[in-house]
Design an enzyme around this catalytic site. Structure first.
Site, PDB file in Angstrom:
ATOM      1  N   ARG A 134       0.837  -1.283   0.075  1.00  0.00           N
ATOM      2  CA  ARG A 134       0.092  -0.029   0.124  1.00  0.00           C
ATOM      3  C   ARG A 134       0.791   1.175   0.022  1.00  0.00           C
ATOM      4  O   ARG A 134       0.391   2.243  -0.479  1.00  0.00           O
ATOM      5  CB  ARG A 134      -0.901   0.148   1.289  1.00  0.00           C
ATOM      6  CG  ARG A 134      -1.975  -1.105   1.399  1.00  0.00           C
ATOM      7  CD  ARG A 134      -2.921  -0.747   2.549  1.00  0.00           C
ATOM      8  NE  ARG A 134      -3.869  -1.903   2.584  1.00  0.00           N
ATOM      9  CZ  ARG A 134      -3.799  -2.904   3.344  1.00  0.00           C
ATOM     10  NH1 ARG A 134      -2.721  -3.188   4.302  1.00  0.00           N
ATOM     11  NH2 ARG A 134      -4.648  -4.032   3.452  1.00  0.00           N
TER      12      ARG A 134
ATOM     13  N   LYS B 224      -0.905 -19.263   5.900  1.00  0.00           N
ATOM     14  CA  LYS B 224      -1.529 -19.498   7.075  1.00  0.00           C
ATOM     15  C   LYS B 224      -1.757 -18.160   7.886  1.00  0.00           C
ATOM     16  O   LYS B 224      -1.006 -17.210   7.622  1.00  0.00           O
ATOM     17  CB  LYS B 224      -1.158 -20.464   7.825  1.00  0.00           C
ATOM     18  CG  LYS B 224      -0.156 -20.012   8.914  1.00  0.00           C
ATOM     19  CD  LYS B 224       0.304 -21.394   9.743  1.00  0.00           C
ATOM     20  CE  LYS B 224       1.235 -20.927  10.846  1.00  0.00           C
ATOM     21  NZ  LYS B 224       0.541 -20.255  11.745  1.00  0.00           N
TER      22      LYS B 224
ATOM     23  N   HIS C 135       4.541 -23.997   6.168  1.00  0.00           N
ATOM     24  CA  HIS C 135       6.231 -24.053   6.061  1.00  0.00           C
ATOM     25  C   HIS C 135       6.719 -25.211   6.841  1.00  0.00           C
ATOM     26  O   HIS C 135       7.957 -25.526   6.517  1.00  0.00           O
ATOM     27  CB  HIS C 135       6.980 -22.901   6.490  1.00  0.00           C
ATOM     28  CG  HIS C 135       6.864 -22.513   8.049  1.00  0.00           C
ATOM     29  ND1 HIS C 135       5.848 -21.902   8.652  1.00  0.00           N
ATOM     30  CD2 HIS C 135       7.679 -22.921   8.855  1.00  0.00           C
ATOM     31  CE1 HIS C 135       6.260 -21.850   9.781  1.00  0.00           C
ATOM     32  NE2 HIS C 135       7.323 -22.453  10.247  1.00  0.00           N
TER      33      HIS C 135
ATOM     34  N   LYS D 245      10.302 -28.291   5.753  1.00  0.00           N
ATOM     35  CA  LYS D 245      11.444 -28.824   6.573  1.00  0.00           C
ATOM     36  C   LYS D 245      11.808 -30.178   6.172  1.00  0.00           C
ATOM     37  O   LYS D 245      11.123 -31.330   5.892  1.00  0.00           O
ATOM     38  CB  LYS D 245      11.068 -28.764   8.031  1.00  0.00           C
ATOM     39  CG  LYS D 245      10.735 -27.252   8.405  1.00  0.00           C
ATOM     40  CD  LYS D 245      10.481 -27.242  10.137  1.00  0.00           C
ATOM     41  CE  LYS D 245      10.335 -26.067  10.553  1.00  0.00           C
ATOM     42  NZ  LYS D 245      11.379 -25.020  10.400  1.00  0.00           N
TER      43      LYS D 245
ATOM     44  N   GLU E 112       8.646 -23.572  21.777  1.00  0.00           N
ATOM     45  CA  GLU E 112       9.569 -22.417  21.463  1.00  0.00           C
ATOM     46  C   GLU E 112       9.834 -22.020  22.667  1.00  0.00           C
ATOM     47  O   GLU E 112       9.159 -22.063  23.745  1.00  0.00           O
ATOM     48  CB  GLU E 112       8.618 -21.317  20.893  1.00  0.00           C
ATOM     49  CG  GLU E 112       8.044 -21.922  19.375  1.00  0.00           C
ATOM     50  CD  GLU E 112       7.017 -20.932  18.586  1.00  0.00           C
ATOM     51  OE1 GLU E 112       6.934 -19.767  19.425  1.00  0.00           O
ATOM     52  OE2 GLU E 112       6.767 -21.187  17.711  1.00  0.00           O
TER      53      GLU E 112
ATOM     54  N   ASP F  59      -2.737 -21.334  16.519  1.00  0.00           N
ATOM     55  CA  ASP F  59      -1.396 -20.750  15.953  1.00  0.00           C
ATOM     56  C   ASP F  59      -0.550 -22.025  15.390  1.00  0.00           C
ATOM     57  O   ASP F  59       0.070 -21.903  14.449  1.00  0.00           O
ATOM     58  CB  ASP F  59      -0.566 -19.993  17.035  1.00  0.00           C
ATOM     59  CG  ASP F  59       0.658 -19.231  16.317  1.00  0.00           C
ATOM     60  OD1 ASP F  59       0.555 -18.763  15.277  1.00  0.00           O
ATOM     61  OD2 ASP F  59       1.784 -19.309  17.043  1.00  0.00           O
TER      62      ASP F  59
ATOM     63  N   HIS G  36       0.493 -26.879  12.212  1.00  0.00           N
ATOM     64  CA  HIS G  36       1.876 -27.576  12.003  1.00  0.00           C
ATOM     65  C   HIS G  36       1.870 -28.952  12.859  1.00  0.00           C
ATOM     66  O   HIS G  36       2.231 -30.020  12.134  1.00  0.00           O
ATOM     67  CB  HIS G  36       2.973 -26.728  12.697  1.00  0.00           C
ATOM     68  CG  HIS G  36       3.293 -25.193  12.302  1.00  0.00           C
ATOM     69  ND1 HIS G  36       2.879 -24.990  11.102  1.00  0.00           N
ATOM     70  CD2 HIS G  36       3.524 -24.146  12.843  1.00  0.00           C
ATOM     71  CE1 HIS G  36       3.271 -23.853  10.776  1.00  0.00           C
ATOM     72  NE2 HIS G  36       3.605 -23.358  11.776  1.00  0.00           N
TER      73      HIS G  36
ATOM     74  N   LYS H 276       4.870 -22.125  24.342  1.00  0.00           N
ATOM     75  CA  LYS H 276       5.672 -20.933  24.327  1.00  0.00           C
ATOM     76  C   LYS H 276       6.614 -20.810  25.564  1.00  0.00           C
ATOM     77  O   LYS H 276       5.973 -21.118  26.727  1.00  0.00           O
ATOM     78  CB  LYS H 276       4.844 -19.687  23.946  1.00  0.00           C
ATOM     79  CG  LYS H 276       4.624 -19.527  22.253  1.00  0.00           C
ATOM     80  CD  LYS H 276       4.086 -18.148  22.140  1.00  0.00           C
ATOM     81  CE  LYS H 276       3.975 -18.000  20.586  1.00  0.00           C
ATOM     82  NZ  LYS H 276       5.323 -18.046  19.984  1.00  0.00           N
TER      83      LYS H 276
END
Length: 522
Positions: free
Chosen positions: A73, A182, A212, A216, A250, A269, A274, A374
């Site tokens: 934009r 996603k 993604h 891997k 993570e 998420d 995944h 997380k």
């Protein structure tokens, strides 16, 4: 529109002997096309997409008749910013100035609002120019690095401007493929609505829903490990496997995305996409061929065989948690509710664990335990097949002790590789047994770093190979399994366990394992 580069820039030749095509054979070179990046000013474009295009060019896998066009934009010095992004985020450093100059010469930018027809007129003119100047021959890969609410608008604009046409399956014909990022919806109704919107404008063969994780190397290698060897597949079933453990951990927190995470949570998420995709690769039956539909047919069967978790079972087969303050590698970190843009009484889960069952002949009675979170102790994604214990403790009488059940560990990240753990005799008298491992590391075995997931997936989308992309029925099957869990947590007011940042999650997750078992803690 702004072009960059100079027509007499050198087309840089790599030094002799360089392993240019790291992990990718020469016959996988992409055909000429224009890579059009919607959301060109965004973080994904900078961190992943343009560095992936550069690495493909460096590996001579991106045709020198290809072009890159950014669309966003606001005014943007696109080429300069992308050079900075490549220098910072490319896995191969330092930047090769000749290769970058050649790619920059074929890179340009179109500014415009996604809902404005004028944007697509300017894009059409730019595509016509690169067709003539660079030989892209009418083939385009449109990458929608934008939110799901903007995707239908962009697709409608492309179709109305004649930039995406019905697929021509004639060999060598120009193609128009659309890559969709996603999250693909936020629940089953929104995913179905988005599928309907896209399929009203495009053919399913033109849509590439990207996850993604499927790019891997270790995830891809699961299929080769199973179906390319005779020693593993006979053991890959309920007769030999005691349980399957999937971890996606993570050590980072929400990293300034508190507002996003408040409306998402770890289940939407990570787990819905995944983790369930990894589960399908572990659980699927052998496909009849290595092609997109054959592989995805088998993955969908696994998702449909998942036993639904509903009602009171949600309280005994799932655990949700949220991180409190703690320390990661010696550094103190705040709790989730202390993060910016997070409610002080937030009920959003940053950890989830589940005990799943696949109701089919191969896996009947084998628990699949899954956890993701997380601010856990370390960044880790792996699958562990725990094999059944010995039927007879042969060496007890001789003082050897109990042998630990065998494990096959598939490390997805970091340190991609495979480890087979088994019992061996300790040297010396007696028959003392010790657990040992045979390790395979991708980097050590092949002498080069593995291509990034986005490199592989961009290349496949250009080549029209949708094997590692999700199909419409896959996405809907994933949401059909997850939605009742999310709804059940809400209706039953499921408890939200607390865990210290830097731990492996709440202790309540241990109850999901068979009695006496523990989560693997590398």
């Amino acid at each position: 529109m702004a072009k960059a580069g100079d027509s007499d820039d050198k087309k840089g030749a790599a030094p002799a002997g360089n392993p240019l095509r790291e992990g990718m054979p020469a016959d996988r070179t992409a055909p000429p096309c224009a890579l059009v990046l919607f959301g060109a000013s965004g973080d994904l474009t900078k961190r992943k997409l343009v560095p992936a295009a550069y690495n493909l060019a460096l590996s001579r896998l991106l045709s020198q008749n290809s072009a890159v066009i950014g669309v966003a934009r606001r005014p943007l010095p696109f080429v300069d910013q992308m050079k900075e992004a490549v220098a910072k985020h490319s896995r191969r450093k330092p930047i090769d100035q000749d290769v970058w100059s050649d790619l920059a010469r074929r890179t340009s930018y179109v500014q415009g609002e996604f809902h404005d027809p004028e944007t697509y007129k300017k894009l059409a003119a730019e595509l016509e120019r690169v067709d003539k100047e660079h030989g892209t021959n009418g083939s385009r890969l449109f990458y929608l690095a934008v939110g799901p609410d903007q995707m239908p608008t962009i697709v409608h604009g492309l179709v109305e401007a004649g930039l995406v046409k019905a697929p021509d399956r004639t060999s060598g014909a120009a193609f128009q493929h659309v890559v969709v990022e996603k999250p693909f919806g936020t629940d089953l109704p929104s995913a179905r609505a988005l599928n309907r919107e896209l399929l009203s404008q495009l053919d399913e063969s033109q849509i590439y829903r990207i996850d993604h994780y499927l790019g891997k190397e270790t995830v891809q290698n699961v299929i080769v490990l199973r179906f390319g060897n005779t020693i593993f597949e006979p053991l890959w079933n309920r007769q030999h496997v005691d349980r399957v453990e999937i971890t996606v951990a993570e050590d980072l927190g929400v990293e300034g995305r508190g507002k996003f995470y408040e409306g998402t949570g770890i289940t939407r998420d990570i787990v819905q996409n995944h983790a369930l995709q990894v589960l399908t690769m572990i659980g699927m039956e052998p496909p009849i061929a290595w092609d997109a539909n054959s592989v995805r047919d088998e993955k969908v069967k696994v998702l449909r065989a998942l036993r639904p978790i509903r009602g009171e079972d949600i309280l005994t087969q799932t655990v949700r948690g949220q991180y409190a303050a703690g320390s990661i590698r010696g550094d103190k970190v705040p709790g989730y509710r202390e993060e910016p843009d997070v409610a002080k009484d937030s009920e959003t889960e940053t950890f989830v664990a589940m005990r799943l069952a696949i109701d089919n002949f191969r896996w009947g009675g084998v628990p699949f335990v899954l956890r993701s979170g997380k601010r856990l102790r370390r960044r880790l994604a792996e699958v562990v097949l725990h094999f059944k214990p010995l039927p007879h403790r042969l060496f007890d009488a001789a003082g050897g002790g109990a042998a630990t059940p065998n494990q096959l560990v598939l490390r997805i990240q970091p340190d991609e590789g495979i480890s087979l753990r088994f019992g061996a005799k300790v040297p010396g008298g007696g028959v003392a047994i010790r657990d040992v491992a045979m390790d395979f590391l991708f980097g050590a075995a092949f002498g080069s770093s593995s291509p990034e997931a986005y490199e592989r997936l961009l290349l496949d989308a250009m080549r029209g190979d949708a094997t590692l992309f999700t199909r419409d029925d896959e996405v809907e099957a994933q949401w059909a399994f997850i939605d009742p869990i999310l709804e059940g947590w809400k209706n039953l007011k499921a408890p939200l366990a607390s865990y210290e940042a830097g731990s492996w999650g709440p202790k309540e997750a241990d109850a999901l394992l068979p009695e006496g078992d523990r989560w693997r803690e590398p």
